[in-house]
Design a protein around this motif. Sequence first.
Motif, short mmCIF file in Angstrom:
data_model
loop_
_atom_site.label_atom_id
_atom_site.label_comp_id
_atom_site.label_asym_id
_atom_site.label_seq_id
_atom_site.Cartn_x
_atom_site.Cartn_y
_atom_site.Cartn_z
N ASP A 226 7.66 0.96 62.25
CA ASP A 226 7.84 0.28 63.26
C ASP A 226 8.68 0.91 64.53
OD1 ASP A 226 10.66 -0.13 62.82
OD2 ASP A 226 10.57 -1.89 62.18
N THR A 227 8.97 0.10 65.63
CA THR A 227 9.51 1.37 66.19
C THR A 227 10.44 1.59 66.33
OG1 THR A 227 8.49 0.29 68.31
CG2 THR A 227 9.83 0.89 69.18
N ALA A 228 11.91 0.65 65.95
CA ALA A 228 13.15 1.23 65.50
C ALA A 228 13.12 1.95 64.41
CB ALA A 228 13.96 -0.34 65.00
N ARG A 229 12.50 2.00 63.43
CA ARG A 229 12.53 3.25 62.30
C ARG A 229 12.14 3.97 63.22
NH1 ARG A 229 10.00 3.96 56.36
NH2 ARG A 229 11.43 5.30 55.81
N TYR A 230 11.02 4.19 63.67
CA TYR A 230 10.44 5.88 63.86
C TYR A 230 11.79 6.23 65.06
CZ TYR A 230 6.90 9.25 65.50
OH TYR A 230 6.44 10.14 65.49
N LEU A 231 12.32 5.42 66.18
CA LEU A 231 13.40 6.62 67.06
C LEU A 231 14.39 6.74 66.21
CD1 LEU A 231 13.64 2.93 69.73
CD2 LEU A 231 12.62 5.53 69.63
N ALA A 232 14.83 5.94 64.93
CA ALA A 232 15.61 6.62 64.42
C ALA A 232 15.41 7.99 63.83
CB ALA A 232 15.62 5.63 62.74
N PHE A 233 13.80 7.97 64.00
CA PHE A 233 13.33 9.50 62.79
C PHE A 233 13.47 10.33 64.08
CE2 PHE A 233 8.91 10.98 62.34
CZ PHE A 233 9.88 12.01 61.26
N LEU A 234 13.32 9.70 64.92
CA LEU A 234 13.01 11.42 66.30
C LEU A 234 14.48 11.49 67.02
CD1 LEU A 234 9.98 9.77 68.71
CD2 LEU A 234 10.32 11.85 66.71
N ALA A 235 15.14 10.43 66.08
CA ALA A 235 16.58 10.85 66.79
C ALA A 235 17.50 11.90 65.31
CB ALA A 235 17.48 9.55 66.61
N SER A 236 17.15 11.90 64.61
CA SER A 236 17.65 12.71 63.73
C SER A 236 16.72 13.78 63.04
CB SER A 236 17.25 11.65 61.53
OG SER A 236 15.35 12.49 61.61
N VAL A 237 16.08 14.25 63.92
CA VAL A 237 14.92 15.46 64.00
C VAL A 237 16.03 16.38 65.05
CG1 VAL A 237 13.04 16.72 64.45
CG2 VAL A 237 12.97 14.65 62.96
N SER A 238 15.78 18.27 64.72
CA SER A 238 16.81 19.04 65.59
C SER A 238 15.84 19.00 66.64
CB SER A 238 17.40 20.02 64.66
OG SER A 238 16.07 20.48 64.13
N ALA A 239 14.58 19.22 66.29
CA ALA A 239 14.06 19.23 67.63
C ALA A 239 14.29 18.44 68.94
CB ALA A 239 13.07 19.66 68.00
N TYR A 240 14.73 17.46 68.69
CA TYR A 240 15.35 16.37 69.63
C TYR A 240 16.86 16.74 69.36
CZ TYR A 240 10.47 14.38 68.45
OH TYR A 240 9.02 14.36 69.34
N ARG A 241 17.38 15.96 68.59
CA ARG A 241 18.88 16.44 68.60
C ARG A 241 19.39 17.58 70.04
NH1 ARG A 241 21.17 11.98 67.65
NH2 ARG A 241 22.54 13.41 68.28
N VAL A 242 18.94 18.99 70.04
CA VAL A 242 19.69 19.15 70.63
C VAL A 242 19.65 18.97 72.80
CG1 VAL A 242 19.12 21.03 68.69
CG2 VAL A 242 17.12 21.41 70.50
N LEU A 243 17.84 18.54 72.45
CA LEU A 243 18.07 18.12 73.68
C LEU A 243 18.95 17.07 74.56
CD1 LEU A 243 14.91 16.29 73.75
CD2 LEU A 243 14.60 17.96 74.76
N PRO A 244 19.64 17.64 75.97
CA PRO A 244 20.57 16.70 76.40
C PRO A 244 20.69 15.36 76.36
CG PRO A 244 19.61 18.35 78.33
CD PRO A 244 18.78 18.55 76.82
N GLN A 245 22.06 15.15 75.95
CA GLN A 245 21.88 13.49 75.65
C GLN A 245 20.89 12.88 76.83
OE1 GLN A 245 26.29 12.22 75.27
NE2 GLN A 245 25.39 10.10 74.58
N HIS A 246 21.43 12.74 77.99
CA HIS A 246 20.64 11.54 78.79
C HIS A 246 19.23 11.93 78.33
CE1 HIS A 246 17.89 11.12 82.79
NE2 HIS A 246 19.11 10.05 82.76
N ASP A 247 18.20 13.21 78.50
CA ASP A 247 16.75 13.62 78.15
C ASP A 247 16.44 12.88 76.91
OD1 ASP A 247 16.98 14.77 80.35
OD2 ASP A 247 16.24 16.58 79.69
N LEU A 248 17.36 13.30 76.03
CA LEU A 248 16.96 12.47 74.87
C LEU A 248 16.81 10.63 74.74
CD1 LEU A 248 16.31 12.59 71.48
CD2 LEU A 248 19.39 12.45 71.35
#
Length: 280
Positions: A226-248
């Motif tokens: 579902d949407t919430a779990r997929y957002l948690a998934f992306l938020a745990s991936v390094s390619a996303y973690r290295v983005l500036p906080q506002h961009d993420l």
Amino acid sequence: MAAAPDRLKDTGRATPRRTVFGEAAEAYEDGRPGYAEELVAQVLEYAALGDRTALEVGAGTGKATGLFAARGVPVVCVEPDARMAEVLRRTTDAYPHVQVEVGDFEAWSPSRHRFGLLYAATSWHWVDPARRWDLAHSALGPGGTLALFWNPVAAIDPELFAALRDIDRRHGVEEPPHDALASRYGEEAGTVDGQVGPGWPVDEIRRDGRFTDLRTVRYRRNLRYDTARYLAFLASVSAYRVLPQHDLAQLLVETAELLDSRGGTIDMLGINDLVLARTV
């Protein structure tokens, strides 16, 4: 093959991206896909451990640990991030035969102990490529098993895949976890479109010469987030973690809007790619 979450080309020593997971340890536990029971069964059948102990390199929050521990396997977990290790201790609290040690595998010493199995679940690419085969061989006893596995995912719907990629590109994300359509994954482990991807370790293992009886297996299963779990998934991936906080934050908002507009779920192909070998 397409990159698994956080699976990078080996370009030398591990990049700083290996250090970003602890700040998202709960999202990692909530969102990351796990591993197939069939994979664990295959590893243990191959290893024939008996009462020998397993060593897990980069255990994270215990996505694989619990599966081995539930089968009665004693496991020593080496996890470099104390925040991830804290979650790992919680998720494996029911298994007194799981031991958690915080530190880099490169700096950790097995002392005189030799293990019957060394496994790494979506973590081996973070170990220093100049040292990892020496470290693995020195940790394993004669005939000990090396088991390396990854869990890439792939979008099934081509239109949704294209829309997700548009969001990623707008925010400068490289190597997102949904970077290939499911239709591009065949039956051969380590490949996309029939081609071996970067970081697949089979050739390195063969060149090393200290491992034998090499086997590879691909497991496939359908996943629905579902949407919430997929957002948690992306938020745990390094390619996303290295983005500036506002961009993420903005990327996650746009992704949520996209998924919610399509029923609030995403169907994906989950892949588990396994490499097995044993010490000579």
